[in-house]
Motif scaffolding. Sequence first.
Motif, PDB file in Angstrom:
ATOM      1  N   LEU A  45      10.286  17.026 -26.581  1.00 58.22           N
ATOM      2  CA  LEU A  45      10.307  17.830 -27.791  1.00 58.22           C
ATOM      3  C   LEU A  45      11.731  18.304 -28.063  1.00 58.22           C
ATOM      4  N   VAL A  46      12.271  17.971 -29.232  1.00 56.69           N
ATOM      5  CA  VAL A  46      13.643  18.361 -29.577  1.00 56.69           C
ATOM      6  C   VAL A  46      13.686  19.379 -30.715  1.00 56.69           C
ATOM      7  N   ILE A  47      12.643  19.418 -31.530  1.00 56.47           N
ATOM      8  CA  ILE A  47      12.498  20.439 -32.565  1.00 56.47           C
ATOM      9  C   ILE A  47      11.100  21.010 -32.379  1.00 56.47           C
ATOM     10  N   PRO A  48      11.012  22.289 -32.012  1.00 58.73           N
ATOM     11  CA  PRO A  48       9.729  22.882 -31.619  1.00 58.73           C
ATOM     12  C   PRO A  48       8.658  22.824 -32.706  1.00 58.73           C
ATOM     13  N   TYR A  49       7.402  22.935 -32.263  1.00 54.80           N
ATOM     14  CA  TYR A  49       6.256  23.022 -33.162  1.00 54.80           C
ATOM     15  C   TYR A  49       6.376  24.322 -33.949  1.00 54.80           C
ATOM     16  N   GLN A  50       6.696  24.222 -35.236  1.00 55.14           N
ATOM     17  CA  GLN A  50       6.871  25.429 -36.039  1.00 55.14           C
ATOM     18  C   GLN A  50       6.577  25.221 -37.518  1.00 55.14           C
ATOM     19  N   PHE A  51       6.311  23.986 -37.921  1.00 54.80           N
ATOM     20  CA  PHE A  51       6.163  23.676 -39.336  1.00 54.80           C
ATOM     21  C   PHE A  51       4.715  23.368 -39.695  1.00 54.80           C
ATOM     22  N   GLU A  52       4.328  23.726 -40.902  1.00 54.03           N
ATOM     23  CA  GLU A  52       2.989  23.444 -41.407  1.00 54.03           C
ATOM     24  C   GLU A  52       2.833  21.969 -41.754  1.00 54.03           C
ATOM     25  N   ASN A  53       3.927  21.331 -42.138  1.00 53.04           N
ATOM     26  CA  ASN A  53       3.926  19.915 -42.466  1.00 53.04           C
ATOM     27  C   ASN A  53       5.352  19.401 -42.355  1.00 53.04           C
ATOM     28  N   VAL A  54       5.507  18.126 -42.094  1.00 54.72           N
ATOM     29  CA  VAL A  54       6.833  17.506 -41.979  1.00 54.72           C
ATOM     30  C   VAL A  54       6.770  16.077 -42.498  1.00 54.72           C
ATOM     31  N   TYR A  77       8.752  24.554 -49.110  1.00 54.72           N
ATOM     32  CA  TYR A  77       9.395  23.354 -48.576  1.00 54.72           C
ATOM     33  C   TYR A  77      10.909  23.472 -48.576  1.00 54.72           C
ATOM     34  N   GLY A  78      11.514  22.811 -47.585  1.00 52.51           N
ATOM     35  CA  GLY A  78      12.966  22.716 -47.475  1.00 52.51           C
ATOM     36  C   GLY A  78      13.321  21.482 -46.674  1.00 52.51           C
ATOM     37  N   PHE A  79      14.599  21.358 -46.287  1.00 52.40           N
ATOM     38  CA  PHE A  79      15.068  20.214 -45.500  1.00 52.40           C
ATOM     39  C   PHE A  79      15.776  20.686 -44.240  1.00 52.40           C
ATOM     40  N   ILE A  80      15.559  19.953 -43.146  1.00 48.71           N
ATOM     41  CA  ILE A  80      16.257  20.211 -41.888  1.00 48.71           C
ATOM     42  C   ILE A  80      17.066  18.982 -41.496  1.00 48.71           C
ATOM     43  N   ASN A  81      18.023  19.196 -40.580  1.00 49.84           N
ATOM     44  CA  ASN A  81      18.759  18.074 -40.004  1.00 49.84           C
ATOM     45  C   ASN A  81      18.132  17.702 -38.657  1.00 49.84           C
ATOM     46  N   GLY A  82      18.719  16.753 -37.967  1.00 50.41           N
ATOM     47  CA  GLY A  82      18.179  16.266 -36.706  1.00 50.41           C
ATOM     48  C   GLY A  82      18.199  17.279 -35.571  1.00 50.41           C
ATOM     49  N   LYS A  83      18.898  18.392 -35.765  1.00 51.01           N
ATOM     50  CA  LYS A  83      18.923  19.464 -34.768  1.00 51.01           C
ATOM     51  C   LYS A  83      17.916  20.559 -35.093  1.00 51.01           C
ATOM     52  N   GLY A  84      17.212  20.398 -36.229  1.00 46.88           N
ATOM     53  CA  GLY A  84      16.247  21.422 -36.640  1.00 46.88           C
ATOM     54  C   GLY A  84      16.871  22.539 -37.446  1.00 46.88           C
ATOM     55  N   GLU A  85      18.125  22.407 -37.820  1.00 48.73           N
ATOM     56  CA  GLU A  85      18.813  23.418 -38.617  1.00 48.73           C
ATOM     57  C   GLU A  85      18.521  23.173 -40.094  1.00 48.73           C
ATOM     58  N   TYR A  86      18.341  24.256 -40.829  1.00 42.67           N
ATOM     59  CA  TYR A  86      18.055  24.108 -42.250  1.00 42.67           C
ATOM     60  C   TYR A  86      19.282  23.627 -43.013  1.00 42.67           C
ATOM     61  N   LEU A  87      19.107  22.551 -43.760  1.00 39.28           N
ATOM     62  CA  LEU A  87      20.097  22.120 -44.742  1.00 39.28           C
ATOM     63  C   LEU A  87      19.808  22.819 -46.062  1.00 39.28           C
ATOM     64  N   ILE A  88      18.517  22.939 -46.373  1.00 41.29           N
ATOM     65  CA  ILE A  88      18.035  23.672 -47.539  1.00 41.29           C
ATOM     66  C   ILE A  88      16.827  24.476 -47.061  1.00 41.29           C
ATOM     67  N   GLY A 119       6.297  19.395 -35.007  1.00 40.37           N
ATOM     68  CA  GLY A 119       7.644  19.392 -34.454  1.00 40.37           C
ATOM     69  C   GLY A 119       8.078  17.945 -34.281  1.00 40.37           C
ATOM     70  N   TYR A 120       9.231  17.739 -33.648  1.00 41.80           N
ATOM     71  CA  TYR A 120       9.771  16.386 -33.464  1.00 41.80           C
ATOM     72  C   TYR A 120      10.162  16.160 -32.012  1.00 41.80           C
ATOM     73  N   ALA A 121       9.991  14.919 -31.562  1.00 36.47           N
ATOM     74  CA  ALA A 121      10.379  14.519 -30.211  1.00 36.47           C
ATOM     75  C   ALA A 121      11.360  13.358 -30.314  1.00 36.47           C
ATOM     76  N   ARG A 125      17.950  13.787 -42.218  1.00 39.55           N
ATOM     77  CA  ARG A 125      17.227  14.895 -42.851  1.00 39.55           C
ATOM     78  C   ARG A 125      15.749  14.567 -42.998  1.00 39.55           C
ATOM     79  N   ALA A 126      14.963  15.623 -42.945  1.00 43.10           N
ATOM     80  CA  ALA A 126      13.519  15.511 -43.147  1.00 43.10           C
ATOM     81  C   ALA A 126      13.071  16.738 -43.923  1.00 43.10           C
ATOM     82  N   SER A 127      12.035  16.587 -44.730  1.00 43.47           N
ATOM     83  CA  SER A 127      11.500  17.753 -45.421  1.00 43.47           C
ATOM     84  C   SER A 127      10.438  18.402 -44.543  1.00 43.47           C
ATOM     85  N   VAL A 128      10.384  19.731 -44.616  1.00 43.40           N
ATOM     86  CA  VAL A 128       9.447  20.506 -43.809  1.00 43.40           C
ATOM     87  C   VAL A 128       8.801  21.576 -44.676  1.00 43.40           C
TER      88      VAL A 128
END
Length: 90
Positions: free
Chosen positions: A30-39, A55-66, A22-24, A46-49
């Motif tokens: 913690l702003v994006i909960p622990y939920q990903f196998e890799n980041v 695999y896909g991409f999220i924004n800084g709010k944890g919402e999927y862009l892809i 997740g991300y802090a 944007r970050a890939s998760v």
Amino acid sequence: MQNTTKCVSVKTCKFVQNGLWGYANEEGQLVIPYQFENVTFFIGDRASVKQDEKYGFINGKGEYLIKPIYDSIGYFNETEAFVTINEKKS
């Protein structure tokens, strides 16, 4: 219980706990909960998760862009990323 962190920028840090990432924010909240196998680290907003082996991409709010539909994914530059789906690269 393992809880480790890796920070590159002052805005976000990626954390792992019990095998999930997740991300802090810079205060360590913690702003994006622990939920990903890799980041990856955020580049811009944007970050890939990896989730459910895809695999896909999220924004800084944890919402999927892809949404995670790709077998592999490269870093997103300003407009595109290299991806693989069903062994086809694009």
